[in-house]
Write a protein that holds these residues in place. Structure first.
Motif, PDB file in Angstrom:
ATOM      1  N   GLY A  97       0.820  -1.202   0.000  1.00  0.00           N
ATOM      2  CA  GLY A  97       0.000   0.000   0.000  1.00  0.00           C
ATOM      3  C   GLY A  97       0.850   1.247   0.000  1.00  0.00           C
ATOM      4  N   TYR A  98       0.380   2.244  -0.735  1.00  0.00           N
ATOM      5  CA  TYR A  98       1.059   3.542  -0.818  1.00  0.00           C
ATOM      6  C   TYR A  98       0.230   4.601  -0.099  1.00  0.00           C
ATOM      7  N   SER A  99       0.898   5.457   0.685  1.00  0.00           N
ATOM      8  CA  SER A  99       0.260   6.563   1.387  1.00  0.00           C
ATOM      9  C   SER A  99      -0.884   6.031   2.258  1.00  0.00           C
ATOM     10  N   MET A 100      -2.118   6.506   2.077  1.00  0.00           N
ATOM     11  CA  MET A 100      -3.226   5.985   2.870  1.00  0.00           C
ATOM     12  C   MET A 100      -3.472   4.508   2.594  1.00  0.00           C
ATOM     13  N   VAL A 124       4.763  -1.431   2.660  1.00  0.00           N
ATOM     14  CA  VAL A 124       4.149  -0.107   2.590  1.00  0.00           C
ATOM     15  C   VAL A 124       5.215   0.879   2.151  1.00  0.00           C
ATOM     16  N   PHE A 125       4.822   1.862   1.330  1.00  0.00           N
ATOM     17  CA  PHE A 125       5.777   2.922   1.031  1.00  0.00           C
ATOM     18  C   PHE A 125       5.104   4.277   1.135  1.00  0.00           C
ATOM     19  N   ASP A 142       9.038  -1.562   5.300  1.00  0.00           N
ATOM     20  CA  ASP A 142       8.639  -0.163   5.436  1.00  0.00           C
ATOM     21  C   ASP A 142       9.545   0.669   4.536  1.00  0.00           C
ATOM     22  N   MET A 143       8.994   1.137   3.425  1.00  0.00           N
ATOM     23  CA  MET A 143       9.760   1.865   2.415  1.00  0.00           C
ATOM     24  C   MET A 143       9.372   3.341   2.469  1.00  0.00           C
ATOM     25  N   GLU A 193       9.555  -0.935  -9.505  1.00  0.00           N
ATOM     26  CA  GLU A 193      10.277  -2.180  -9.816  1.00  0.00           C
ATOM     27  C   GLU A 193      10.750  -2.851  -8.529  1.00  0.00           C
ATOM     28  N   TYR A 194      11.215  -2.050  -7.568  1.00  0.00           N
ATOM     29  CA  TYR A 194      11.644  -2.588  -6.275  1.00  0.00           C
ATOM     30  C   TYR A 194      10.478  -3.277  -5.574  1.00  0.00           C
ATOM     31  N   VAL A 195       9.325  -2.610  -5.559  1.00  0.00           N
ATOM     32  CA  VAL A 195       8.145  -3.181  -4.920  1.00  0.00           C
ATOM     33  C   VAL A 195       7.745  -4.484  -5.592  1.00  0.00           C
TER      34      VAL A 195
END
Length: 221
Positions: A97-100, A124-125, A142-143, A193-195
């Motif tokens: 998940g990104y942000s919220m 999550v990032f 945790d990114m 790409e990392y995710v």
């Protein structure tokens, strides 16, 4: 409250959220696992195809792995959709998940814990106020990368019974090129790409070894 978090809170009230994305590449069956992605907020006038998380679903589907993206408010619906699958107890699942959407991802994982299902990887990032990582998560990442005035993310914290692996990734130090601000990182190709590689291993959800406390965790009501 800092200026940018205040503006972000106002955006929560004034921006629209995205619905589940069903378009794009054909979604593979779940034999090789399922990936659930949660986007952040999208301002009025934007659509799902402009989301970095939508792009990520396409990368994962192209690799032959099932992937769906939801808005952050739809985490319960996403979990229920997964649990309704006939072979969900045998399906390896990963979530990001990104942000919220980071908050949605942790709540999604908790709902799966209550159903006795392990989560291979939770990532999550730039997560905005994620809930604690539940004990059914085998690997948590945790990114983050933005700081100062433009910092909106909160560090990922484990719940007390968590015995899996918790890793932190400072994207601004790991990858110095590209954008590291809260909004830009969600569309940064190298970040996506990392995710992708954190969640899947070539053509399937990346398997993780069970943690030492997983059996007791999944048996908990």
């Amino acid at each position: 409250m800092a200026l940018l978090p205040l503006l972000f809170a106002l955006c929560v009230a004034g921006c629209s959220t995205m619905v589940v994305q069903k378009g794009g590449l054909t979604n593979p069956p779940a034999e090789k696992g399922s990936v659930y992605l949660f986007a952040g907020l999208t301002p009025d006038g934007d659509d799902m195809a402009q989301s970095g998380m939508y792009s990520l679903t396409q990368y994962i589907r192209a690799a032959g792995v099932r992937a769906d993206v939801y808005n952050p408010a739809e985490w319960k619906k996403a979990a229920d959709n997964f649990l309704a699958q006939p072979r969900h107890s045998k399906t390896q699942v990963a979530v990001a998940g990104y942000s919220m959407g980071g908050n949605a991802a942790t709540q999604f994982a908790e709902r799966l814990r209550a159903a006795g299902v392990p989560v291979q990887t939770l990532l999550v990032f730039e997560a905005y106020r994620p809930t604690p990582v539940p004990c059914n998560v085998r690997r948590a990442i945790d990114m983050y990368g933005s700081d100062g005035l433009f910092a909106l993310s909160s560090r990922l914290q484990p719940e007390r019974s968590f015995t899996g692996r918790l890793e932190t990734v400072d994207w601004s130090k790991l990858h110095k090129a590209g954008r590291h601000d809260h909004l830009g990182v969600s569309k940064e190709p190298a970040a996506l790409e990392y995710v992708k590689h954190a969640l899947i291993n070539e053509s399937r959800v990346r398997p993780q070894a069970p943690s030492r406390g997983e059996a007791a965790c999944l048996a908990r009501p």
